[in-house]
Design a protein around this motif. Sequence first.
Motif, short mmCIF file in Angstrom:
data_model
loop_
_atom_site.label_atom_id
_atom_site.label_comp_id
_atom_site.label_asym_id
_atom_site.label_seq_id
_atom_site.Cartn_x
_atom_site.Cartn_y
_atom_site.Cartn_z
N UNK A 20 0.86 -1.18 0.00
CA UNK A 20 0.00 0.00 0.00
C UNK A 20 0.90 1.23 0.00
N UNK A 21 0.65 2.14 -0.90
CA UNK A 21 1.48 3.34 -1.05
C UNK A 21 0.70 4.59 -0.69
N UNK A 22 1.37 5.51 -0.02
CA UNK A 22 0.81 6.84 0.22
C UNK A 22 1.07 7.73 -0.99
N UNK A 23 0.03 8.39 -1.45
CA UNK A 23 0.13 9.38 -2.52
C UNK A 23 -0.29 10.72 -1.92
N UNK A 24 0.53 11.74 -2.15
CA UNK A 24 0.28 13.06 -1.55
C UNK A 24 0.00 14.08 -2.64
N UNK A 25 -1.08 14.83 -2.47
CA UNK A 25 -1.42 15.94 -3.37
C UNK A 25 -1.25 17.22 -2.57
N UNK A 26 -0.34 18.07 -2.99
CA UNK A 26 0.02 19.26 -2.23
C UNK A 26 -0.23 20.49 -3.08
N UNK A 27 -0.96 21.46 -2.54
CA UNK A 27 -1.26 22.70 -3.24
C UNK A 27 -2.50 23.35 -2.67
N UNK A 28 -3.30 23.96 -3.54
CA UNK A 28 -4.57 24.54 -3.10
C UNK A 28 -5.67 24.03 -4.02
N UNK A 29 -6.80 24.74 -4.08
CA UNK A 29 -7.92 24.24 -4.87
C UNK A 29 -7.79 24.56 -6.36
N UNK A 113 0.71 28.03 -3.60
CA UNK A 113 1.21 28.77 -2.46
C UNK A 113 2.05 27.96 -1.50
N UNK A 114 2.33 26.71 -1.82
CA UNK A 114 3.15 25.85 -0.97
C UNK A 114 4.52 25.66 -1.64
N UNK A 115 5.58 25.91 -0.89
CA UNK A 115 6.94 25.67 -1.36
C UNK A 115 7.45 24.35 -0.81
N UNK A 116 8.05 23.56 -1.70
CA UNK A 116 8.66 22.28 -1.32
C UNK A 116 10.14 22.35 -1.65
N UNK A 117 10.97 22.21 -0.65
CA UNK A 117 12.42 22.21 -0.85
C UNK A 117 12.89 20.79 -1.06
N UNK A 118 13.64 20.58 -2.14
CA UNK A 118 14.16 19.25 -2.46
C UNK A 118 15.41 18.98 -1.63
N UNK A 119 15.39 17.88 -0.88
CA UNK A 119 16.53 17.43 -0.10
C UNK A 119 16.98 16.08 -0.66
N UNK A 132 10.65 19.04 1.73
CA UNK A 132 10.37 19.75 2.97
C UNK A 132 9.50 20.96 2.69
N UNK A 133 8.34 20.99 3.36
CA UNK A 133 7.39 22.10 3.23
C UNK A 133 7.34 22.83 4.56
N UNK A 134 8.19 23.83 4.78
CA UNK A 134 8.25 24.48 6.09
C UNK A 134 6.94 25.12 6.51
N UNK A 135 6.19 25.69 5.54
CA UNK A 135 4.93 26.35 5.90
C UNK A 135 3.88 25.34 6.37
N UNK A 136 4.02 24.09 5.95
CA UNK A 136 3.10 23.04 6.40
C UNK A 136 3.64 22.30 7.62
N UNK A 137 4.90 22.58 7.99
CA UNK A 137 5.51 21.84 9.08
C UNK A 137 5.65 20.37 8.77
N UNK A 138 5.96 20.05 7.50
CA UNK A 138 5.92 18.67 7.03
C UNK A 138 7.12 18.38 6.14
N UNK A 139 7.61 17.16 6.20
CA UNK A 139 8.57 16.67 5.22
C UNK A 139 8.05 15.34 4.66
#
Length: 205
Positions: A20-29, A113-119, A132-139
């Motif tokens: 089972x895999x997690x798929x993430x959709x990141x952004x706005x509407x 409006x979400x920035x994702x930094x590539x590590x 890493x999405x600092x504004x979401x407090x998530x990696x």
Amino acid sequence: MHHLVTSGTFRLDGGEWEVDNNVWIVGDDRTAVVIDAAHDHEAIARALGDRELMAVVCTHAHNDHINAAARLADLTDAPILLHPADAELWAMVYPDREPDAPLLDGEILSAGGVDLQVLHTPGHSPGAVSLYAPDLGTVFTGDTLFQGGPGATGRSFSDFPTIIESIRGRLLSLPGETVVRTGHGGPTTVGGEAPHLAEWIDRGY
């Protein structure tokens, strides 16, 4: 951020495992990126709805994380992004197609409006990345870090000392409250995993 779980088969080194895999959709509407298009491009497209897909982002190129990427990209006219060090793994799934653009360490991806930094966090695979999405407090760690330990390194293209250094140097340096959203299973936090680093090393996890 939207989360869905898709199911299918992971194949490597002649073995097969149902996963089972997690798929993430990141952004706005309006606009979004998809992190790890796994198994079912139609389910992912339904979850996207009317949003414009800016990119299909691959944390690494094991087949279970990319096997819906091409169909989703074709359906949405979105580029596929992958770190170039995983080109050999990618070619096992898509021998006649290359990713559209490289994911480079330090690059910033933006959607809704979400920035994702590539590590770049190699070890599970040579080109594994975390986002890493600092504004979401998530990696988003793909298969580099899970609740309870590092990703698997017992198969080809993987290396245990490398994944430990990636986690130590790139992930555990993030704020402790950062939520770790993984490629499989439930979330954890950087602070929750940091105390166990020495134990992982001692056990050769």
